[in-house]
Design a protein around this motif. Structure first.
Motif, PDB file in Angstrom:
ATOM      1  N   ASP A   1      -2.943   4.259  -3.088  1.00 60.22           N
ATOM      2  CA  ASP A   1      -4.025   3.684  -2.294  1.00 60.22           C
ATOM      3  C   ASP A   1      -4.793   4.747  -1.523  1.00 60.22           C
ATOM      4  O   ASP A   1      -5.958   4.556  -1.190  1.00 60.22           O
ATOM      5  CB  ASP A   1      -3.466   2.637  -1.333  1.00 60.22           C
ATOM      6  CG  ASP A   1      -2.879   1.466  -2.107  1.00 60.22           C
ATOM      7  OD1 ASP A   1      -3.662   0.666  -2.632  1.00 60.22           O
ATOM      8  OD2 ASP A   1      -1.645   1.380  -2.221  1.00 60.22           O
TER       9      ASP A   1
ATOM     10  N   PRO B   1       0.835  -1.195   0.000  1.00 59.99           N
ATOM     11  CA  PRO B   1       0.000   0.000   0.000  1.00 59.99           C
ATOM     12  C   PRO B   1       0.876   1.254   0.000  1.00 59.99           C
ATOM     13  O   PRO B   1       1.819   1.348   0.791  1.00 59.99           O
ATOM     14  CB  PRO B   1      -0.797  -0.098   1.290  1.00 59.99           C
ATOM     15  CG  PRO B   1      -0.635  -1.487   1.775  1.00 59.99           C
ATOM     16  CD  PRO B   1       0.648  -1.999   1.206  1.00 59.99           C
TER      17      PRO B   1
ATOM     18  N   ARG C   1      -9.575   1.241  -2.744  1.00 60.01           N
ATOM     19  CA  ARG C   1      -8.957   2.559  -2.913  1.00 60.01           C
ATOM     20  C   ARG C   1      -9.957   3.603  -3.371  1.00 60.01           C
ATOM     21  O   ARG C   1      -9.785   4.776  -3.120  1.00 60.01           O
ATOM     22  CB  ARG C   1      -7.780   2.484  -3.881  1.00 60.01           C
ATOM     23  CG  ARG C   1      -8.135   2.323  -5.329  1.00 60.01           C
ATOM     24  CD  ARG C   1      -6.906   2.317  -6.219  1.00 60.01           C
ATOM     25  NE  ARG C   1      -6.161   3.541  -6.157  1.00 60.01           N
ATOM     26  CZ  ARG C   1      -6.373   4.589  -6.936  1.00 60.01           C
ATOM     27  NH1 ARG C   1      -7.332   4.571  -7.817  1.00 60.01           N
ATOM     28  NH2 ARG C   1      -5.621   5.662  -6.828  1.00 60.01           N
TER      29      ARG C   1
END
Length: 144
Positions: free
Chosen positions: A111, A95, A136
């Motif tokens: 993200d 991420p 996201r």
């Protein structure tokens, strides 16, 4: 304490969240680092995208989340993100949260996005959001 492994409710290795911060603003980077360490995270820092890339390449599975400035010398945050995503196909998706004082287009694969300056509550919310596996598209651009 920040200790969730990406996409799970399991503690990260050693029970700590491992964060990579990449930002060319040393003062800002150190402030975020101190805060996250105070919250129990293990933090590694890099002063530009190329340094961040080199650190990531040493062990692509070492980090649970990356906080990346967009506009940096040597290598931009967008280029760093592109390289991480290409490498992450094999290592697992890391991420990546963008941090920027400039307006950011939503066509990148970050993200989450934090607009500088942001408060620590928004930082924690963004980290917890990406670590919990939220889609996201459900994450908003945080900050004014």
């Amino acid at each position: 304490m920040l200790n969730l492994k990406w996409g799970t409710n399991q503690p990260a290795a050693g029970g700590q969240l491992n964060v990579l911060i990449v930002d060319d603003n040393l003062g800002f980077m150190r402030m975020v680092e101190r805060y996250l360490v105070m919250k129990g995270a293990q933090v590694t820092t890099a002063g530009d995208g190329r340094q961040g890339w080199e650190i990531f390449l040493e062990n692509p599975n070492a980090f649970d989340v990356a906080l990346v400035d967009i506009q940096m010398p040597v290598m931009s945050g967008v280029e760093l993100l592109t390289r991480i995503r290409e490498c992450s196909r094999e290592a697992g998706r890391l991420p990546v949260i963008a941090m920027s004082g400039a307006c950011i287009c939503d066509d990148h694969d970050f993200d989450s996005v934090l607009r500088k300056p942001f408060d620590f509550e928004r930082l924690l919310s963004a980290i917890k959001g990406v670590l919990s596996g939220e889609d996201r598209h459900d994450l908003m651009i945080m900050g004014e």
